[in-house]
Design an enzyme around this catalytic site. Sequence first.
Site, PDB file in Angstrom:
ATOM      1  N   LYS A  96       5.550 -11.910   9.309  1.00 52.74           N
ATOM      2  CA  LYS A  96       5.903 -12.161   7.913  1.00 52.74           C
ATOM      3  C   LYS A  96       5.627 -10.905   7.086  1.00 52.74           C
ATOM      4  O   LYS A  96       4.502 -10.601   6.718  1.00 52.74           O
ATOM      5  CB  LYS A  96       5.074 -13.322   7.344  1.00 52.74           C
ATOM      6  CG  LYS A  96       5.718 -13.865   6.088  1.00 52.74           C
ATOM      7  CD  LYS A  96       4.751 -14.212   4.978  1.00 52.74           C
ATOM      8  CE  LYS A  96       4.181 -13.126   4.163  1.00 52.74           C
ATOM      9  NZ  LYS A  96       5.065 -12.429   3.215  1.00 52.74           N
ATOM     10  N   SER A 150      -4.651  -7.250   1.065  1.00 53.42           N
ATOM     11  CA  SER A 150      -5.810  -7.209   0.170  1.00 53.42           C
ATOM     12  C   SER A 150      -6.977  -8.046   0.716  1.00 53.42           C
ATOM     13  O   SER A 150      -6.790  -8.995   1.480  1.00 53.42           O
ATOM     14  CB  SER A 150      -5.406  -7.728  -1.207  1.00 53.42           C
ATOM     15  OG  SER A 150      -4.986  -9.065  -1.105  1.00 53.42           O
ATOM     16  N   GLU A 208      -7.295  -5.580   8.254  1.00 54.80           N
ATOM     17  CA  GLU A 208      -7.670  -4.333   7.570  1.00 54.80           C
ATOM     18  C   GLU A 208      -7.295  -4.532   6.111  1.00 54.80           C
ATOM     19  O   GLU A 208      -6.136  -4.833   5.810  1.00 54.80           O
ATOM     20  CB  GLU A 208      -6.936  -3.139   8.186  1.00 54.80           C
ATOM     21  CG  GLU A 208      -7.299  -2.883   9.643  1.00 54.80           C
ATOM     22  CD  GLU A 208      -8.783  -2.695   9.887  1.00 54.80           C
ATOM     23  OE1 GLU A 208      -9.495  -2.230   8.968  1.00 54.80           O
ATOM     24  OE2 GLU A 208      -9.255  -3.048  10.982  1.00 54.80           O
ATOM     25  N   CYS A 212      -4.496   2.364   1.083  1.00 56.01           N
ATOM     26  CA  CYS A 212      -5.817   1.747   1.166  1.00 56.01           C
ATOM     27  C   CYS A 212      -6.893   2.828   1.229  1.00 56.01           C
ATOM     28  O   CYS A 212      -8.030   2.594   0.863  1.00 56.01           O
ATOM     29  CB  CYS A 212      -5.888   0.854   2.381  1.00 56.01           C
ATOM     30  SG  CYS A 212      -5.349   1.706   3.855  1.00 56.01           S
TER      31      CYS A 212
HETATM   32  P1  NAD Z   1      -1.370  -8.528  -0.279  1.00 54.34           P
HETATM   33  O1  NAD Z   1      -2.704  -8.990   0.174  1.00 54.34           O
HETATM   34  O2  NAD Z   1      -0.933  -8.907  -1.641  1.00 54.34           O
HETATM   35  O3  NAD Z   1      -0.245  -9.078   0.715  1.00 54.34           O
HETATM   36  C1  NAD Z   1      -0.329  -8.827   2.109  1.00 54.34           C
HETATM   37  C2  NAD Z   1       0.476  -9.895   2.827  1.00 54.34           C
HETATM   38  O4  NAD Z   1      -0.202 -11.164   2.742  1.00 54.34           O
HETATM   39  C3  NAD Z   1       1.865 -10.128   2.246  1.00 54.34           C
HETATM   40  O5  NAD Z   1       2.792 -10.247   3.314  1.00 54.34           O
HETATM   41  C4  NAD Z   1       1.695 -11.443   1.482  1.00 54.34           C
HETATM   42  O6  NAD Z   1       2.885 -12.162   1.318  1.00 54.34           O
HETATM   43  C5  NAD Z   1       0.727 -12.189   2.374  1.00 54.34           C
HETATM   44  N1  NAD Z   1      -0.032 -13.287   1.771  1.00 54.34           N
HETATM   45  C6  NAD Z   1      -0.386 -13.443   0.464  1.00 54.34           C
HETATM   46  N2  NAD Z   1      -1.134 -14.565   0.323  1.00 54.34           N
HETATM   47  C7  NAD Z   1      -1.277 -15.128   1.554  1.00 54.34           C
HETATM   48  C8  NAD Z   1      -1.956 -16.264   2.068  1.00 54.34           C
HETATM   49  N3  NAD Z   1      -2.681 -17.077   1.269  1.00 54.34           N
HETATM   50  N4  NAD Z   1      -1.865 -16.534   3.394  1.00 54.34           N
HETATM   51  C9  NAD Z   1      -1.170 -15.715   4.215  1.00 54.34           C
HETATM   52  N5  NAD Z   1      -0.514 -14.609   3.786  1.00 54.34           N
HETATM   53  C10 NAD Z   1      -0.573 -14.305   2.477  1.00 54.34           C
HETATM   54  O7  NAD Z   1      -1.342  -6.936  -0.058  1.00 54.34           O
HETATM   55  P2  NAD Z   1      -0.231  -5.861  -0.472  1.00 54.34           P
HETATM   56  O8  NAD Z   1      -0.188  -5.762  -1.969  1.00 54.34           O
HETATM   57  O9  NAD Z   1       1.046  -6.058   0.272  1.00 54.34           O
HETATM   58  O10 NAD Z   1      -0.907  -4.532   0.108  1.00 54.34           O
HETATM   59  C11 NAD Z   1      -1.893  -3.839  -0.574  1.00 54.34           C
HETATM   60  C12 NAD Z   1      -3.264  -4.148  -0.023  1.00 54.34           C
HETATM   61  O11 NAD Z   1      -3.298  -3.825   1.357  1.00 54.34           O
HETATM   62  C13 NAD Z   1      -4.357  -3.294  -0.666  1.00 54.34           C
HETATM   63  O12 NAD Z   1      -5.482  -4.095  -0.928  1.00 54.34           O
HETATM   64  C14 NAD Z   1      -4.670  -2.262   0.413  1.00 54.34           C
HETATM   65  O13 NAD Z   1      -5.959  -1.721   0.333  1.00 54.34           O
HETATM   66  C15 NAD Z   1      -4.438  -3.039   1.656  1.00 54.34           C
HETATM   67  N6  NAD Z   1      -4.161  -2.166   2.795  1.00 54.34           N
HETATM   68  C16 NAD Z   1      -5.165  -1.952   3.696  1.00 54.34           C
HETATM   69  C17 NAD Z   1      -4.955  -1.109   4.783  1.00 54.34           C
HETATM   70  C18 NAD Z   1      -6.043  -0.856   5.788  1.00 54.34           C
HETATM   71  O14 NAD Z   1      -5.748  -0.347   6.858  1.00 54.34           O
HETATM   72  N7  NAD Z   1      -7.284  -1.194   5.479  1.00 54.34           N
HETATM   73  C19 NAD Z   1      -3.713  -0.491   4.945  1.00 54.34           C
HETATM   74  C20 NAD Z   1      -2.701  -0.749   4.015  1.00 54.34           C
HETATM   75  C21 NAD Z   1      -2.938  -1.595   2.946  1.00 54.34           C
END
Ligand code: NAD
Length: 543
Positions: free
Chosen positions: A212, A266, A293, A327
């Site tokens: 997804k 996140s 992550e 991130c």
């Molecule tokens: P997000 O958490 O908003 O969304 C990530 C995914 O989770 C999306 O596909 C979203 O639709 C899905 N999602 C949302 N709510 C959910 C739920 N309740 N159950 C299951 N899935 C759900 O993140 P984003 O805005 O796409 O990405 C940015 C975040 O990602 C930042 O916090 C960043 O630090 C992190 N990030 C971390 C790394 C790492 O390696 N640590 C790498 C890239 C991004």
Amino acid sequence: MSRGIFTVPKAYNEPIKSYKPGSSERIELKSTLQAMRNKLVDIPMFIGGLEVRTNDIREIHPPHDPQHLLGHYHYGTSDHVHQAINAALAARPSWQALDWDHRAAIFLKAAELVSGPYRAKINAATMLGQSKNVFQAEIDAACEMADFFRFNVQFMAEIYQQQPISDKGIWNRVEQRPLEGFVYAITPFNFTSIAGNLPAAPALMGNVVVWKPAETQVYSAAILMEIFREAGLPDGVINMVFVNGPAGGKVMATHPDFVGVHFTGSTEVFKKIWKAIGDNVALHNTYPKIVGETGGKDFVMVHKSAKPGQVATALSRGAFEYQGQKCSAASRAYIPDSLWPKVKKMLVDDVQSFRIGGPEDFRNFINAVIDEVAFEKITSYIDHAKEDNSCEIIAGGNYDKSIGYFIEPTVIVTTDPNYKTMHEEIFGPVLTIYVYPSNQYEETLEILDKTSPYALTGAIFAQDRWAIDTAFNKLLNAAGNFYINDKPTGAVVGQQPFGGARASGTNDKSGSYLNLLRWVSPRTIKENFAPPEDYRYPFMEEE
Ligand code: NAD
């Protein structure tokens, strides 16, 4: 059935192309960008090899030009997630039965496709759909994606090669079974390569996957799916659904055959996922692997012995490339007062020289943030800082969404080391600096370590070896990726395995064998060539 002990090709990092004026790659990319901008795409979900279209059609727009329409994608419901799980489970027996060298070959071919005939297309999609400049798209969508595929094949072979010792008359073996069910991959918007790797890594290890993607990354996700299919990935092994995150997460967490989640996103969302899995543990046939992550509040710590020019450059690039939406982006810095005047001048000069605009104009260094929600969230932090007595904005601070979601790279200087932008993840082009008294280096390290719940990346700048060693030890748990005299972004697959602990995730290090180990369930086999035929031991004999 394989009849040889095969050696996989040695993995290497895909060379980064320059895209300098007149280069063949630049000419090809420009024409691909033009063609893709002018063509409306229609992106279906992929379930069991079938293209699935619905009546819920959503639009795709470039973040730097939201008035322009790139195309549509078909949005699904929980029913589609169930269908995708069924398709994955149906594909499981044959995928699991296929020898590992075939799996390796599929992903090695995917590496050739993404770095070859699909290079311009995947870069153009990432530039248009996620607003990345050409360099940011190249290092992510083309190079890191190819690196993940090639290195993971090598790591898989290394994992398989690790075998136990065997005593005389016995042969001990370990085999790495795929997990007994389906893996759910939930991917973020900010890296095309992460979006591709999260479903691909478990699939390479023999698992079946429901993927997804984030709604803001669908445009490049569809091209990755095209690459998987062209590389020969059998139908049903990776199924792609576009559904509401929580709705998909609910189907995943309540399914008895759910065996693992591969998440990047996140911290807040990851905690919800973890809780949903825990709440439903009684329903699961096994204990699902939870790999996530998540966010960061990545630091740059500067000692008075550091070189100001190196610090300023690390901050300019580390905080603002891809609009700070990494991130790993530097988002807080601790600078000694003795160096501050020089660092400040260079940093402000750098930031003021950044050209801002859409990525289709290659001269722009800074592009738009991903969408309106992100724009509102990031600018609310800037507004807060404008009102707070402890803060001064020394560069940037303006924003405008009339053409696209553009925010000026912004540098806040605070006198409060606990000010909210020193510990909350903003995920945008905002850097906060705390200037500390040069003679309070160790005290400041302690403040740094305790300020934020995250522990993803961090950097120390110093010429003095004692200062490096002190930071190295005092910040032992403050970062999973620790940089010495380098910016905290730009980890390379195979070179700096990536991930952090504390609130930043499970630290399973994508781009290393450690991540792949999470997607297998080892079976130990002991074969005895001379089984005993009498239960009595010698100690039981009479004197
Ligand atoms: P997000 O958490 O908003 O969304 C990530 C995914 O989770 C999306 O596909 C979203 O639709 C899905 N999602 C949302 N709510 C959910 C739920 N309740 N159950 C299951 N899935 C759900 O993140 P984003 O805005 O796409 O990405 C940015 C975040 O990602 C930042 O916090 C960043 O630090 C992190 N990030 C971390 C790394 C790492 O390696 N640590 C790498 C890239 C991004």
